[in-house]
Design a protein around this motif. Structure first.
Motif, short mmCIF file in Angstrom:
data_model
loop_
_atom_site.label_atom_id
_atom_site.label_comp_id
_atom_site.label_asym_id
_atom_site.label_seq_id
_atom_site.Cartn_x
_atom_site.Cartn_y
_atom_site.Cartn_z
N MET A 88 0.85 -1.18 0.00
CA MET A 88 0.00 0.00 0.00
C MET A 88 0.89 1.24 0.00
SD MET A 88 -2.79 1.10 2.92
CE MET A 88 -3.44 -0.55 2.88
N LYS A 89 0.67 2.13 -0.95
CA LYS A 89 1.46 3.35 -1.04
C LYS A 89 0.88 4.41 -0.11
CE LYS A 89 3.48 6.56 -4.33
NZ LYS A 89 4.50 6.96 -3.41
N LEU A 90 1.76 4.98 0.69
CA LEU A 90 1.36 6.01 1.66
C LEU A 90 2.10 7.30 1.38
CD1 LEU A 90 1.51 3.85 4.92
CD2 LEU A 90 -0.51 4.37 3.53
N ILE A 91 1.45 8.39 1.67
CA ILE A 91 2.05 9.72 1.58
C ILE A 91 2.23 10.22 3.01
CG2 ILE A 91 1.73 12.10 0.79
CD1 ILE A 91 -0.11 10.84 -1.44
N TRP A 92 3.43 10.67 3.32
CA TRP A 92 3.75 11.17 4.66
C TRP A 92 3.87 12.69 4.58
CZ3 TRP A 92 4.91 7.91 8.92
CH2 TRP A 92 4.81 6.54 8.63
N HIS A 93 3.07 13.37 5.37
CA HIS A 93 3.05 14.84 5.36
C HIS A 93 3.52 15.34 6.73
CE1 HIS A 93 1.27 18.90 5.40
NE2 HIS A 93 1.42 18.83 4.09
N HIS A 94 4.69 15.97 6.76
CA HIS A 94 5.30 16.45 8.00
C HIS A 94 5.14 17.97 8.11
CE1 HIS A 94 7.59 12.67 8.76
NE2 HIS A 94 7.44 12.55 7.45
N ASN A 95 4.77 18.43 9.30
CA ASN A 95 4.68 19.86 9.57
C ASN A 95 5.35 20.16 10.90
OD1 ASN A 95 3.47 21.67 7.72
ND2 ASN A 95 1.51 20.64 8.00
N THR A 96 6.03 21.29 10.97
CA THR A 96 6.62 21.76 12.21
C THR A 96 5.86 22.99 12.66
OG1 THR A 96 8.78 20.94 11.51
CG2 THR A 96 8.76 22.54 13.30
N TRP A 97 5.55 23.03 13.96
CA TRP A 97 4.76 24.11 14.54
C TRP A 97 5.53 24.69 15.73
CZ3 TRP A 97 0.66 24.91 11.52
CH2 TRP A 97 0.19 23.84 10.76
N PRO A 98 5.14 25.87 16.23
CA PRO A 98 5.84 26.43 17.40
C PRO A 98 5.76 25.51 18.62
CG PRO A 98 4.49 28.12 16.34
CD PRO A 98 4.17 26.82 15.66
N TRP A 99 4.75 24.65 18.70
CA TRP A 99 4.55 23.78 19.86
C TRP A 99 5.10 22.37 19.65
CZ3 TRP A 99 1.80 19.73 18.05
CH2 TRP A 99 0.97 19.95 16.96
N GLY A 100 5.46 22.00 18.41
CA GLY A 100 5.95 20.64 18.14
C GLY A 100 5.82 20.31 16.67
N LYS A 101 5.35 19.09 16.36
CA LYS A 101 5.19 18.71 14.96
C LYS A 101 4.01 17.77 14.79
CE LYS A 101 8.35 14.75 14.93
NZ LYS A 101 9.49 14.13 14.29
N THR A 102 3.55 17.67 13.54
CA THR A 102 2.52 16.71 13.17
C THR A 102 3.02 15.90 11.98
OG1 THR A 102 1.41 18.30 11.72
CG2 THR A 102 0.57 18.11 13.97
N VAL A 103 2.53 14.68 11.94
CA VAL A 103 2.79 13.81 10.80
C VAL A 103 1.45 13.21 10.40
CG1 VAL A 103 4.01 11.78 9.94
CG2 VAL A 103 5.11 13.25 11.65
N LYS A 104 1.04 13.48 9.17
CA LYS A 104 -0.18 12.87 8.63
C LYS A 104 0.25 11.78 7.66
CE LYS A 104 -3.07 16.92 9.03
NZ LYS A 104 -3.92 17.90 8.37
N ILE A 105 -0.42 10.64 7.75
CA ILE A 105 -0.18 9.55 6.81
C ILE A 105 -1.46 9.40 6.01
CG2 ILE A 105 0.50 7.16 6.51
CD1 ILE A 105 1.56 7.22 9.41
N ILE A 106 -1.32 9.49 4.70
CA ILE A 106 -2.47 9.49 3.81
C ILE A 106 -2.28 8.35 2.80
CG2 ILE A 106 -3.81 10.85 2.14
CD1 ILE A 106 -2.00 13.25 3.57
N LYS A 107 -3.30 7.53 2.62
CA LYS A 107 -3.25 6.50 1.58
C LYS A 107 -3.19 7.24 0.24
CE LYS A 107 -5.33 2.12 0.28
NZ LYS A 107 -5.91 2.30 -1.05
#
Length: 98
Positions: free
Chosen positions: A1-20
């Motif tokens: 299954m191919k996944l797209i990883w979306h990384h963001n950095t914020w003043p409070w930390g970070k997020t990682v979204k994984i999207i099919k």
């Protein structure tokens, strides 16, 4: 299954979204600088026609692998309290906390 990883950095930390790659499923992990070693997992969603095909489980395993590789020792879930949603997370080995 191919996944797209979306990384963001914020003043409070970070997020990682994984999207099919076809857009049919998503999950988000948040990592707060003030809570090192903790992942807040939320927004796990699979569109209705794609449910019960192991996609959500695959996304959960991807999150757990990412956390292990990055020194995360605890995953906290923010989820819907619907019975089938709770059952899914319990089958994945998670337990409800108050």
């Amino acid at each position: 299954m191919k996944l797209i990883w979306h990384h963001n950095t914020w003043p409070w930390g970070k997020t990682v979204k994984i999207i099919k790659s076809d857009g049919s499923a998503i999950v988000e992990m948040s990592f707060e600088d003030s809570q090192p070693g903790v992942c807040y997992l939320s927004g796990l969603s699979v569109i209705a026609p794609q449910r019960r095909k192991g996609i959500a489980k695959h996304l959960m395993l991807a999150c757990e692998s990412y956390c292990l590789e990055n020194g995360i020792f605890r995953i906290d879930l923010n989820s819907n309290l619907t019975d089938w949603v709770q059952d899914f997370y319990m089958k994945c080995g998670y337990i409800p906390i108050k």
